[in-house]
Design a protein around this motif. Sequence first.
Motif, PDB file in Angstrom:
ATOM      1  N   ARG A 213       1.922   9.656  -0.105  1.00  0.00           N
ATOM      2  CA  ARG A 213       2.600   9.203  -1.379  1.00  0.00           C
ATOM      3  C   ARG A 213       1.531   8.261  -2.390  1.00  0.00           C
ATOM      4  NH1 ARG A 213       0.503   5.134  -1.430  1.00  0.00           N
ATOM      5  NH2 ARG A 213       0.856   3.057  -0.549  1.00  0.00           N
TER       6      ARG A 213
ATOM      7  N   TYR B 147      -4.378  -8.518   3.052  1.00  0.00           N
ATOM      8  CA  TYR B 147      -2.791  -7.740   2.996  1.00  0.00           C
ATOM      9  C   TYR B 147      -1.775  -9.103   3.602  1.00  0.00           C
ATOM     10  CZ  TYR B 147       1.364  -5.090   2.881  1.00  0.00           C
ATOM     11  OH  TYR B 147       2.729  -4.579   2.533  1.00  0.00           O
TER      12      TYR B 147
ATOM     13  N   MET C  13       8.020   0.462   1.145  1.00  0.00           N
ATOM     14  CA  MET C  13       8.026   1.389   0.075  1.00  0.00           C
ATOM     15  C   MET C  13       7.332   2.717   0.662  1.00  0.00           C
ATOM     16  SD  MET C  13       5.434   1.173  -2.961  1.00  0.00           S
ATOM     17  CE  MET C  13       3.973   0.804  -2.315  1.00  0.00           C
ATOM     18  N   ASP C  14       6.200   2.802   1.498  1.00  0.00           N
ATOM     19  CA  ASP C  14       5.519   3.888   1.938  1.00  0.00           C
ATOM     20  C   ASP C  14       6.385   5.058   2.892  1.00  0.00           C
ATOM     21  OD1 ASP C  14       3.612   2.519   0.625  1.00  0.00           O
ATOM     22  OD2 ASP C  14       2.581   2.201   2.584  1.00  0.00           O
TER      23      ASP C  14
ATOM     24  N   CYS D 133       3.516  -4.586   6.643  1.00  0.00           N
ATOM     25  CA  CYS D 133       3.850  -4.075   5.369  1.00  0.00           C
ATOM     26  C   CYS D 133       5.274  -4.082   4.940  1.00  0.00           C
ATOM     27  CB  CYS D 133       3.517  -2.393   5.675  1.00  0.00           C
ATOM     28  SG  CYS D 133       4.415  -1.595   6.795  1.00  0.00           S
ATOM     29  N   GLY D 134       5.701  -3.424   3.864  1.00  0.00           N
ATOM     30  CA  GLY D 134       7.087  -3.501   3.207  1.00  0.00           C
ATOM     31  C   GLY D 134       7.481  -2.110   3.842  1.00  0.00           C
TER      32      GLY D 134
ATOM     33  N   GLY E 135      -1.044   1.122  -4.245  1.00  0.00           N
ATOM     34  CA  GLY E 135      -0.889   0.787  -2.825  1.00  0.00           C
ATOM     35  C   GLY E 135      -1.286  -0.568  -2.635  1.00  0.00           C
ATOM     36  N   GLY E 136      -2.000  -0.963  -1.334  1.00  0.00           N
ATOM     37  CA  GLY E 136      -2.145  -2.133  -0.822  1.00  0.00           C
ATOM     38  C   GLY E 136      -3.666  -2.847  -1.604  1.00  0.00           C
TER      39      GLY E 136
ATOM     40  N   ASP F 268       7.203  -4.843  -2.445  1.00  0.00           N
ATOM     41  CA  ASP F 268       8.355  -4.412  -1.520  1.00  0.00           C
ATOM     42  C   ASP F 268       8.519  -5.433  -0.588  1.00  0.00           C
ATOM     43  OD1 ASP F 268       5.779  -3.797  -0.257  1.00  0.00           O
ATOM     44  OD2 ASP F 268       6.374  -2.153   0.531  1.00  0.00           O
ATOM     45  N   TYR F 269       7.639  -6.267  -0.085  1.00  0.00           N
ATOM     46  CA  TYR F 269       8.014  -6.917   1.197  1.00  0.00           C
ATOM     47  C   TYR F 269       8.652  -8.275   0.575  1.00  0.00           C
ATOM     48  CZ  TYR F 269       3.287  -8.441  -0.233  1.00  0.00           C
ATOM     49  OH  TYR F 269       1.967  -8.691  -0.977  1.00  0.00           O
TER      50      TYR F 269
ATOM     51  N   ASP G  50       3.527  -2.549  -7.169  1.00  0.00           N
ATOM     52  CA  ASP G  50       2.700  -2.929  -5.924  1.00  0.00           C
ATOM     53  C   ASP G  50       2.840  -4.170  -5.323  1.00  0.00           C
ATOM     54  OD1 ASP G  50       1.499  -0.699  -4.475  1.00  0.00           O
ATOM     55  OD2 ASP G  50       0.373  -0.429  -6.332  1.00  0.00           O
ATOM     56  N   HIS G  51       2.815  -4.655  -4.153  1.00  0.00           N
ATOM     57  CA  HIS G  51       3.121  -5.858  -3.628  1.00  0.00           C
ATOM     58  C   HIS G  51       4.297  -6.596  -4.064  1.00  0.00           C
ATOM     59  CE1 HIS G  51      -0.469  -6.088  -1.288  1.00  0.00           C
ATOM     60  NE2 HIS G  51      -1.281  -5.545  -2.381  1.00  0.00           N
TER      61      HIS G  51
HETATM   62  C1  GLA Z   1       0.656  -0.790   1.308  1.00  0.00           C
HETATM   63  C2  GLA Z   1       1.933  -1.343   2.142  1.00  0.00           C
HETATM   64  C3  GLA Z   1       3.358  -1.185   1.350  1.00  0.00           C
HETATM   65  C4  GLA Z   1       3.234  -2.178   0.076  1.00  0.00           C
HETATM   66  C5  GLA Z   1       1.937  -1.531  -0.671  1.00  0.00           C
HETATM   67  C6  GLA Z   1       1.559  -2.672  -1.948  1.00  0.00           C
HETATM   68  O1  GLA Z   1       0.905   0.481   1.001  1.00  0.00           O
HETATM   69  O2  GLA Z   1       2.215  -0.476   3.243  1.00  0.00           O
HETATM   70  O3  GLA Z   1       4.432  -1.585   2.044  1.00  0.00           O
HETATM   71  O4  GLA Z   1       3.253  -3.292   0.319  1.00  0.00           O
HETATM   72  O5  GLA Z   1       0.787  -1.809   0.286  1.00  0.00           O
HETATM   73  O6  GLA Z   1       2.365  -2.277  -2.625  1.00  0.00           O
END
Ligand code: GLA
Length: 318
Positions: free
Chosen positions: A11, A200, A151-152, A148-149, A304-305, A20-21, A17-18
């Motif tokens: 994806r 992160y 999203m991915d 992580c959140g 992304g991260g 989702d959590y 970004d940042h």
């Molecule tokens: C990584 C994490 C996601 C999200 C992104 C930042 O991809 O796996 O959960 O937090 O960073 O948006």
Amino acid sequence: MTVVRVSAPGRVNLIGDHTDYTGGYVLPMILGQRTVVEGELVPGDTITIQSADDPDIAVFPNDVTNPARLNPAWGRYVAAMVREAGAVPAFRARVSTDLPIGSGLSSSAALEIAVGRFIRESTGREWDDVSMAEAARRAEHAASGVPCGIMDQLCIAVGRPDHATFIDCRDLSFRHVAIPETMEVMVRFVARRTLVGSEYADRVADCRAIEALIGPLRDADPAAVDSIADERLRRRARHVVSENLRVLASLDALYDGDLAAFGRLMVDSHRSLARDYETSNPRMDAAVEEVMNERGVLGARMTGGGFGGCVVAIRRRT
Ligand code: GLA
């Protein structure tokens, strides 16, 4: 035994970004590159996985308890998914991918969802996509230690080709939004990186500290952000609150086919991530600037991260 072949895509995140959590909004989309898992159930209680990219083979029991100890390290994601699924019969499988590994395009989440799909198909059990994504998120935590959140994993589990997936990470509802035919999405590799051991987790901790002060970031308004005395936390909060608003605005822009507005929101998002959230770096900033100077490009940002990985940009298709 019947051979089962499944796959899951990578994806790229268009914006959000940042967020989702802390239960915010995101707008990622699946890529054409995929991770394939092909294999069959076997008698016994041993799971064996080979990778096309590594001579080392991952071998572990089907009642694996500590996936984070396994070597080779990519086998941890597989073992963590097996543990999440529970009561998985023994199998033997091969993994291959055309996704660049460790480039911020969610190669680990693609592996987790591909393994989930393999378990679902080969055992015939029911496992809905959202629950599988939640399991994959827990598997990611267990395998890598990165908090992580969703999203991915959720985007990869439910995404459709040529559509962005708008996700509300609070209740995990989602909507597929067609990418206008006039909009070309470009993904540029900048640098390999891993979120393991990166800052992160510090950002996640900052958000927890902010929420202890002002309540859920998803519900916070700019006045609440301004009330935060600590300068660093105030900047972090400002990013999250403004990024959620940008995702909602970019969704409108996408529905309206207003690519120029979408592009401006991407640029604002990058600036916010770079200045307030500090997840960019000089190389990524330079890559964003470089692609912005290309003909027809309307917006670009880290995706992304962060701390490396890729830059995403959009251009009007001519
Ligand atoms: C990584 C994490 C996601 C999200 C992104 C930042 O991809 O796996 O959960 O937090 O960073 O948006």
